[in-house]
Write a protein that holds these residues in place. Structure first.
Motif, PDB file in Angstrom:
ATOM      1  N   PRO A  75       3.520  -1.063  -8.872  1.00 37.19           N
ATOM      2  CA  PRO A  75       3.824  -0.061  -7.323  1.00 37.19           C
ATOM      3  C   PRO A  75       4.547  -0.264  -6.686  1.00 37.19           C
ATOM      4  O   PRO A  75       4.648  -1.620  -5.683  1.00 37.19           O
ATOM      5  N   VAL A  76       5.449   0.939  -6.160  1.00 37.55           N
ATOM      6  CA  VAL A  76       6.258   0.254  -5.203  1.00 37.55           C
ATOM      7  C   VAL A  76       6.444   1.424  -3.603  1.00 37.55           C
ATOM      8  O   VAL A  76       6.532   2.017  -4.171  1.00 37.55           O
ATOM      9  N   VAL A  77       6.229   0.704  -2.299  1.00 35.07           N
ATOM     10  CA  VAL A  77       6.766   1.586  -1.547  1.00 35.07           C
ATOM     11  C   VAL A  77       7.781   1.291  -1.146  1.00 35.07           C
ATOM     12  O   VAL A  77       8.365   0.662  -0.376  1.00 35.07           O
ATOM     13  N   LEU A  78       8.624   2.368  -0.560  1.00 35.99           N
ATOM     14  CA  LEU A  78      10.102   1.779  -0.666  1.00 35.99           C
ATOM     15  C   LEU A  78      10.532   3.314   0.733  1.00 35.99           C
ATOM     16  O   LEU A  78      10.455   3.882   0.891  1.00 35.99           O
ATOM     17  N   VAL A 135       6.437   5.113  -3.416  1.00 32.78           N
ATOM     18  CA  VAL A 135       5.846   6.310  -2.329  1.00 32.78           C
ATOM     19  C   VAL A 135       7.361   6.093  -1.876  1.00 32.78           C
ATOM     20  O   VAL A 135       7.375   4.691  -1.046  1.00 32.78           O
ATOM     21  N   GLU A 136       8.038   6.463  -1.687  1.00 35.55           N
ATOM     22  CA  GLU A 136       9.279   6.689  -0.003  1.00 35.55           C
ATOM     23  C   GLU A 136       8.366   7.060   1.386  1.00 35.55           C
ATOM     24  O   GLU A 136       7.701   7.599   1.355  1.00 35.55           O
ATOM     25  N   VAL A 137       9.045   6.331   1.871  1.00 32.67           N
ATOM     26  CA  VAL A 137       8.331   6.353   3.295  1.00 32.67           C
ATOM     27  C   VAL A 137      10.058   6.090   4.297  1.00 32.67           C
ATOM     28  O   VAL A 137      10.255   5.192   4.643  1.00 32.67           O
ATOM     29  N   HIS A 138       9.729   6.753   5.568  1.00 34.32           N
ATOM     30  CA  HIS A 138      10.959   6.863   6.664  1.00 34.32           C
ATOM     31  C   HIS A 138       9.934   6.983   7.687  1.00 34.32           C
ATOM     32  O   HIS A 138       8.677   7.412   8.063  1.00 34.32           O
ATOM     33  N   ALA A 195      10.274  10.125  -6.148  1.00 35.47           N
ATOM     34  CA  ALA A 195       9.848   9.136  -6.134  1.00 35.47           C
ATOM     35  C   ALA A 195       7.876   9.768  -6.804  1.00 35.47           C
ATOM     36  O   ALA A 195       7.768  11.090  -6.744  1.00 35.47           O
ATOM     37  N   THR A 196       6.992   9.454  -5.977  1.00 36.49           N
ATOM     38  CA  THR A 196       6.081   9.956  -6.058  1.00 36.49           C
ATOM     39  C   THR A 196       5.322  11.094  -5.255  1.00 36.49           C
ATOM     40  O   THR A 196       4.876  12.302  -5.440  1.00 36.49           O
ATOM     41  N   GLY A 197       5.914  10.495  -3.953  1.00 36.22           N
ATOM     42  CA  GLY A 197       6.169  11.284  -3.361  1.00 36.22           C
ATOM     43  C   GLY A 197       7.034  11.099  -1.828  1.00 36.22           C
ATOM     44  O   GLY A 197       6.554   9.886  -2.037  1.00 36.22           O
TER      45      GLY A 197
END
Ligand code: DQA
Length: 147
Positions: free
Chosen positions: A69-72, A96-99, A119-121
């Motif tokens: 799994p990836v947090v990006l 999960v795309e994070v900003h 993305a999943t979310g």
């Protein structure tokens, strides 16, 4: 299985770079914090950052092959990179795309993400807490019985 936290261009500057937008926490602080949280959650985490798009693509390909799994936080590539989106489209274990910043409250070019459709979310605008929430979410999906 491990959870990857991948950070794109200029995020090595976190803490010094536009602190009024991105805060004063450094990437080293984020890494230490996420490693502590991962230990609590009983998962393994690896936090990386690159300013080189090809290197990021290689990491995403490996995550797809390994089922990680990836947090990006794609940073500026969010708004520019079809190549990164195509690589992310292969991920099957959650993305999960994070900003850090609320990209929807800033310049209009930041409102469009090439990554979001695959993305999943998405978490935006919650600062470094966004990484913690994303890690918790992916850990909960990947560890049988975890909350
Ligand atoms: C960012 C938002 C992007 O628009 C910007 O290019 C970044 C960081 C964020 O975390 O808020 O470098 O992804």
């Amino acid at each position: 299985m491990r959870i990857l936290v991948l950070n794109g261009p200029n995020l090595n500057r976190l803490g010094k770079r536009q602190p009024e937008v991105y805060g004063t926490t450094t990437l080293a602080d984020v890494t230490a914090d996420l490693e502590g949280l991962a230990a609590e959650l009983g998962v393994s985490v690896e936090v990386r950052q690159t300013n080189h798009e090809g290197e990021m693509l290689d990491w995403v390909h490996a995550a797809a092959d390994d089922g990680d799994p990836v947090v990006l936080n794609p940073a500026a590539w969010t708004h520019t990179s079809v190549a990164l989106r195509d690589a992310c489209a292969e991920l099957r274990a959650g993305l999960v795309e994070v900003h850090l910043s609320n990209v929807h409250a800033r310049e209009s070019f930041r409102a469009h993400s090439y990554i979001t459709p695959v993305a999943t979310g998405v978490i935006a605008g919650l600062g470094v807490e966004g990484y913690r929430l994303a890690l918790r979410f992916l850990a909960g999906r990947s560890v049988p019985g975890a909350a």
